[in-house]
Design a protein around this motif. Structure first.
Motif, mmCIF file in Angstrom:
data_model
loop_
_atom_site.group_PDB
_atom_site.id
_atom_site.type_symbol
_atom_site.label_atom_id
_atom_site.label_comp_id
_atom_site.label_asym_id
_atom_site.label_seq_id
_atom_site.Cartn_x
_atom_site.Cartn_y
_atom_site.Cartn_z
ATOM 1 N N LEU A 268 -5.378 3.827 -7.520
ATOM 2 C CA LEU A 268 -4.345 3.413 -6.575
ATOM 3 C C LEU A 268 -4.162 4.418 -5.441
ATOM 4 C CD1 LEU A 268 -1.548 1.990 -8.916
ATOM 5 C CD2 LEU A 268 -3.197 0.725 -7.531
ATOM 6 N N HIS A 269 -4.406 5.702 -5.698
ATOM 7 C CA HIS A 269 -4.137 6.716 -4.679
ATOM 8 C C HIS A 269 -5.331 6.967 -3.769
ATOM 9 C CE1 HIS A 269 -1.094 9.545 -3.390
ATOM 10 N NE2 HIS A 269 -2.017 10.478 -3.211
ATOM 11 N N SER A 270 -6.533 6.950 -4.342
ATOM 12 C CA SER A 270 -7.722 7.298 -3.572
ATOM 13 C C SER A 270 -8.682 6.132 -3.396
ATOM 14 C CB SER A 270 -8.468 8.455 -4.246
ATOM 15 O OG SER A 270 -7.640 9.568 -4.403
ATOM 16 N N ILE B 162 0.834 -1.196 0.000
ATOM 17 C CA ILE B 162 0.000 0.000 0.000
ATOM 18 C C ILE B 162 0.874 1.253 0.000
ATOM 19 C CG2 ILE B 162 -1.701 1.321 1.307
ATOM 20 C CD1 ILE B 162 -2.819 -1.143 -0.069
ATOM 21 N N ALA B 163 1.907 1.270 0.836
ATOM 22 C CA ALA B 163 2.806 2.425 0.902
ATOM 23 C C ALA B 163 3.463 2.665 -0.455
ATOM 24 C CB ALA B 163 3.865 2.205 1.987
ATOM 25 N N ILE C 296 2.818 6.013 -2.897
ATOM 26 C CA ILE C 296 3.896 6.917 -3.327
ATOM 27 C C ILE C 296 3.974 6.952 -4.853
ATOM 28 C CG2 ILE C 296 6.363 7.391 -3.216
ATOM 29 C CD1 ILE C 296 6.396 5.862 -0.545
ATOM 30 N N LEU C 297 3.880 5.773 -5.474
ATOM 31 C CA LEU C 297 3.957 5.707 -6.930
ATOM 32 C C LEU C 297 2.786 6.431 -7.589
ATOM 33 C CD1 LEU C 297 5.520 4.456 -9.345
ATOM 34 C CD2 LEU C 297 3.958 2.507 -9.194
ATOM 35 N N SER D 1 0.212 11.348 -10.154
ATOM 36 C CA SER D 1 -0.719 12.475 -10.056
ATOM 37 C C SER D 1 -0.123 13.743 -10.650
ATOM 38 C CB SER D 1 -1.094 12.722 -8.594
ATOM 39 O OG SER D 1 -0.027 13.331 -7.889
ATOM 40 N N MET D 2 1.188 13.808 -10.738
ATOM 41 C CA MET D 2 1.869 14.983 -11.283
ATOM 42 C C MET D 2 2.000 14.919 -12.805
ATOM 43 S SD MET D 2 2.512 16.832 -8.666
ATOM 44 C CE MET D 2 3.658 18.018 -9.366
#
Length: 343
Positions: free
Chosen positions: A295-297, A111-112, A116-117, A122-123
């Protein structure tokens, strides 16, 4: 700055329209400092490093992704899947902080790493999700510029006619679609109505699908529609989130018309019949939907549709990531102290 019940509100006012574009009370600002300000590395924005701020986030996230992946690999290699170490456990670490860091890494390391990836993605690093096609022009979609010739019906009279139908507008937009003028009105609850801007105007709730399709085909010409569908339920690529969460402020109403085009970027258009607005989703943005938003949200409908399950999952994952980071900081600090003591 306004005060209400000993709570201070800070408001940002547009210098062109006079609208309140952002208001925040003291509690919201404190959480912003603890959350967004740190999360997006805002200390690097607005000062001497502003021009490098995006690169700082990108390369910091890249380094974090590599290091977290390496840590995950090492953690798996050090775990005894068969048998135990001499001191009786499956982890080789005897010291408490090292042992907990190892166990937390095995439990929450994936998950970590993905967080991060996905933060890196997102950028839109190095513009990997950018479309090769030119940006769609709103005037082409509308079939003309917004000008007085399309609005012979005065706005004041249009307002009165909305009210005569029992609809109480709080905001009116001018819109041109297929070379014809329309007034789009919104009430205080976000409901909308449409009115033709002709002297013999009529009020209705939604545009017809053929009218939206005609505008979309003109926008995407000479590309042809490969598939079309009307969405009456949310799916993986068109969904709504709670108002207080990221992107939750964007109104995603149903039904909508989805048109899939046979162009080089496999462009999809989502057309809102309540306003005539459209949104574009090409192949790059659909990949970004997987690599960032999912993956992020964890924007996954079975979770989003079952609150507070989504909240619980995100809180547990966040706590695990926080504990991994905290234990890693403690381990690093202790090693640094030992090295300094030696020297």
């Amino acid at each position: 700055m306004l005060a209400s019940d000993n709570t201070f509100f800070m408001s940002s006012i547009s210098n062109t329209t006079g609208e309140v574009v952002r208001d925040a009370n003291r509690r919201e600002r404190i959480w912003n400092w603890l959350g967004a300000w740190i999360h997006w590395l805002y200390p690097f924005r607005g000062g001497a490093l502003d021009r490098y701020a995006a690169d700082i986030v990108i390369y910091t996230a890249l380094a974090g992704s590599i290091l977290s992946l390496l840590g995950l690999i090492v953690g798996i290699l050090r775990w005894r899947f068969q048998g135990r170490y001499k001191h009786g456990t499956k982890t080789p670490y005897r010291e408490a902080w090292m042992r907990w860091h190892h166990l937390l890494g095995l439990g929450f390391g994936v998950i970590a790493f993905t967080w991060i990836l996905s933060g890196l993605f997102s950028m839109n690093p190095w513009k990997i999700f950018d479309s090769t096609a030119a940006k769609p022009k709103l005037q082409t979609y509308m079939g003309g510029d917004i000008s007085p010739q399309y609005f012979p019906l005065p706005a004041a009279e249009a307002l009165a006619r909305f009210q005569n139908t029992g609809f109480q507008p709080r905001e009116i937009e001018w819109r041109v679609l297929n070379g014809q003028g329309f007034y789009i009105a919104f009430d205080g609850q976000g409901h909308s109505r449409i009115q033709t801007a002709q002297t013999d105007s009529r009020v209705f709730e939604t545009f017809e699908w053929p009218a939206l399709q005609t505008a979309a085909e003109r926008l995407m010409a000479p590309n042809k529609i490969a598939r079309q569908s009307v969405l009456n339920e949310y799916d993986f690529y068109y969904y709504s989130r709670a108002a207080h969460t990221m992107t939750g402020h964007i109104d995603k109403r149903l039904p909508i018309l989805r048109l899939e085009f046979a162009d080089a970027d496999s462009t999809w258009l989502h057309l809102d019949p309540y306003t005539g607005h459209f949104s574009k989703l090409d192949a790059g943005r659909r990949v970004s939907r997987w690599l960032f938003a999912f993956l992020h949200s964890w924007d996954w409908l079975p979770l989003l549709n079952n609150r507070p399950v989504w909240d619980i999952v995100l809180i547990v994952f966040s706590t695990g990531g926080l504990l991994i980071s905290a234990s890693g900081i403690v381990i690093g600090w202790r090693r640094a102290k030992r090295k300094l003591a030696i020297h």
